[in-house]
Each structure stands twice: as structure tokens, then as C-alpha cells.
Design a protein around this motif. Sequence first.
Motif, PDB file in Angstrom:
ATOM      1  N   VAL A   9       0.835  -1.205   0.000  1.00 23.02           N
ATOM      2  CA  VAL A   9       0.000   0.000   0.000  1.00 23.02           C
ATOM      3  C   VAL A   9       0.867   1.250   0.000  1.00 23.02           C
ATOM      4  CG1 VAL A   9      -1.637   1.344   1.383  1.00 23.02           C
ATOM      5  CG2 VAL A   9      -2.010  -1.093   1.031  1.00 23.02           C
ATOM      6  N   ALA A  10       1.943   1.260   0.788  1.00 18.21           N
ATOM      7  CA  ALA A  10       2.832   2.427   0.822  1.00 18.21           C
ATOM      8  C   ALA A  10       3.497   2.652  -0.520  1.00 18.21           C
ATOM      9  CB  ALA A  10       3.892   2.258   1.916  1.00 18.21           C
ATOM     10  N   LEU A  11       4.001   1.590  -1.136  1.00 22.64           N
ATOM     11  CA  LEU A  11       4.615   1.724  -2.459  1.00 22.64           C
ATOM     12  C   LEU A  11       3.587   2.161  -3.492  1.00 22.64           C
ATOM     13  CD1 LEU A  11       7.028  -1.330  -2.660  1.00 22.64           C
ATOM     14  CD2 LEU A  11       7.669   1.061  -2.780  1.00 22.64           C
ATOM     15  N   ALA A  12       2.400   1.594  -3.430  1.00 23.67           N
ATOM     16  CA  ALA A  12       1.359   1.967  -4.388  1.00 23.67           C
ATOM     17  C   ALA A  12       0.950   3.413  -4.214  1.00 23.67           C
ATOM     18  CB  ALA A  12       0.153   1.038  -4.235  1.00 23.67           C
ATOM     19  N   ASP A  75       8.624  10.107   0.038  1.00 26.84           N
ATOM     20  CA  ASP A  75       7.689   9.031   0.366  1.00 26.84           C
ATOM     21  C   ASP A  75       8.086   7.738  -0.332  1.00 26.84           C
ATOM     22  OD1 ASP A  75       6.234  10.783   1.939  1.00 26.84           O
ATOM     23  OD2 ASP A  75       4.623  11.060   0.471  1.00 26.84           O
ATOM     24  N   LEU A  76       8.478   7.851  -1.575  1.00 25.29           N
ATOM     25  CA  LEU A  76       8.887   6.672  -2.337  1.00 25.29           C
ATOM     26  C   LEU A  76      10.149   6.051  -1.726  1.00 25.29           C
ATOM     27  CD1 LEU A  76       7.866   5.076  -4.731  1.00 25.29           C
ATOM     28  CD2 LEU A  76       9.241   6.515  -6.220  1.00 25.29           C
ATOM     29  N   GLY A  77      11.101   6.891  -1.335  1.00 23.26           N
ATOM     30  CA  GLY A  77      12.323   6.393  -0.694  1.00 23.26           C
ATOM     31  C   GLY A  77      12.044   5.690   0.622  1.00 23.26           C
ATOM     32  N   HIS A  78      11.163   6.270   1.432  1.00 26.00           N
ATOM     33  CA  HIS A  78      10.815   5.631   2.708  1.00 26.00           C
ATOM     34  C   HIS A  78      10.041   4.335   2.468  1.00 26.00           C
ATOM     35  CE1 HIS A  78      12.460   8.547   5.473  1.00 26.00           C
ATOM     36  NE2 HIS A  78      11.891   9.533   4.799  1.00 26.00           N
ATOM     37  N   TYR A  94      12.414  -2.657  -7.275  1.00 27.18           N
ATOM     38  CA  TYR A  94      12.652  -2.007  -8.560  1.00 27.18           C
ATOM     39  C   TYR A  94      11.542  -2.375  -9.555  1.00 27.18           C
ATOM     40  CZ  TYR A  94      14.461  -1.488 -13.273  1.00 27.18           C
ATOM     41  OH  TYR A  94      14.581  -1.188 -14.607  1.00 27.18           O
ATOM     42  N   ASP A  95      11.250  -3.663  -9.668  1.00 27.42           N
ATOM     43  CA  ASP A  95      10.218  -4.119 -10.603  1.00 27.42           C
ATOM     44  C   ASP A  95       8.857  -3.518 -10.279  1.00 27.42           C
ATOM     45  OD1 ASP A  95      12.059  -5.639 -12.018  1.00 27.42           O
ATOM     46  OD2 ASP A  95      11.486  -7.543 -11.040  1.00 27.42           O
ATOM     47  N   SER A  96       8.570  -3.333  -8.999  1.00 24.35           N
ATOM     48  CA  SER A  96       7.274  -2.782  -8.610  1.00 24.35           C
ATOM     49  C   SER A  96       7.137  -1.303  -8.945  1.00 24.35           C
ATOM     50  CB  SER A  96       7.033  -2.985  -7.117  1.00 24.35           C
ATOM     51  OG  SER A  96       7.826  -2.110  -6.361  1.00 24.35           O
ATOM     52  N   MET A  97       8.253  -0.608  -9.045  1.00 21.19           N
ATOM     53  CA  MET A  97       8.217   0.837  -9.307  1.00 21.19           C
ATOM     54  C   MET A  97       8.369   1.198 -10.768  1.00 21.19           C
ATOM     55  SD  MET A  97      10.190   2.770  -6.254  1.00 21.19           S
ATOM     56  CE  MET A  97      11.771   2.211  -6.778  1.00 21.19           C
ATOM     57  N   SER A  98       9.166   0.457 -11.527  1.00 28.30           N
ATOM     58  CA  SER A  98       9.464   0.859 -12.899  1.00 28.30           C
ATOM     59  C   SER A  98       8.244   0.644 -13.783  1.00 28.30           C
ATOM     60  CB  SER A  98      10.678   0.114 -13.444  1.00 28.30           C
ATOM     61  OG  SER A  98      10.454  -1.270 -13.434  1.00 28.30           O
ATOM     62  N   GLY A  99       8.038   1.603 -14.659  1.00 31.21           N
ATOM     63  CA  GLY A  99       6.874   1.573 -15.535  1.00 31.21           C
ATOM     64  C   GLY A  99       5.977   2.742 -15.206  1.00 31.21           C
TER      65      GLY A  99
END
Length: 126
Positions: A9-12, A75-78, A94-99
Motif C-alpha cells: 500500500v505504501a509503495l502503491a 515518500d517513495l524512498g521511505h 525495482y520491478d514494482s516501481m518501474s513503468g
Amino acid sequence: MRRAGAVVVALASAAMLSGCGALPVTPAPRTSTPDAVPTAQAPVEDVLAQESAYMAALRAELPSIDRSPASVWLDLGHAVCEAFDSGFTPKQVYDSMSGGSVTQQEASAVVVISGIHLCPEYAPTP
């Protein structure tokens, strides 16, 4: 499982703020070691110094990030550090963020620079 869900949820949330869509992340297999014991919170001065160093390094690597609010990148870094705490591998993060609107170069920089400045216990080794 709750903790892994909170990380996703935080990454999303951080990625949506930057325009990225859904983040299909699955946690890495957990080892048999017990969960880390929470430590005392770092002094505010230390946190601010870490965040300042993170943003400076990120800006040096990715000058284009100045077009978005610093809070998005913080926020993304944390969220990256939280993902590491939950057992995700750097590749999974990495895979979850790229794109989407987060390019591969941005995702790579955020994962590496977060490990160096925001959660140095996960810093890559040379």
C-alpha cells in the motif's frame, strides 16, 4: 502478512502520487530469523540529514525530479526502506516501481539511493 500488505500500500500510494499505476509486488521468502525488534526513533536532526542527503543524491542523478514535489520522492524512498524491512529484494522493489511515469532509471536510482541514505543497513556493497 499485514506488514507486507502495508508495504505494498505504501509503495502503491507513493507511486500513484507520481503517476504510476498498480504495483504487483510479492514478498521475498522470509528466513527463519525473527522479526527485527523496533529500535528507538532516530533524532529529528538525523532524519533530516538523511533525507537531505537522499534528495541531493537523487537530484544529482536525476535532475528531472525537480519537476515534482520532493515529498513524492521522499515518500517513495521511505516506502523502499519499508519494503526492505519486510523482506523484499531490491529487484522486487525495482520491478514494482518501474513503468508508468516512474522510468527504469528513476526506479533504479530510488532503490539504490534510498539504501545508501535512508536505510543504510541495506546499502549496496561494492
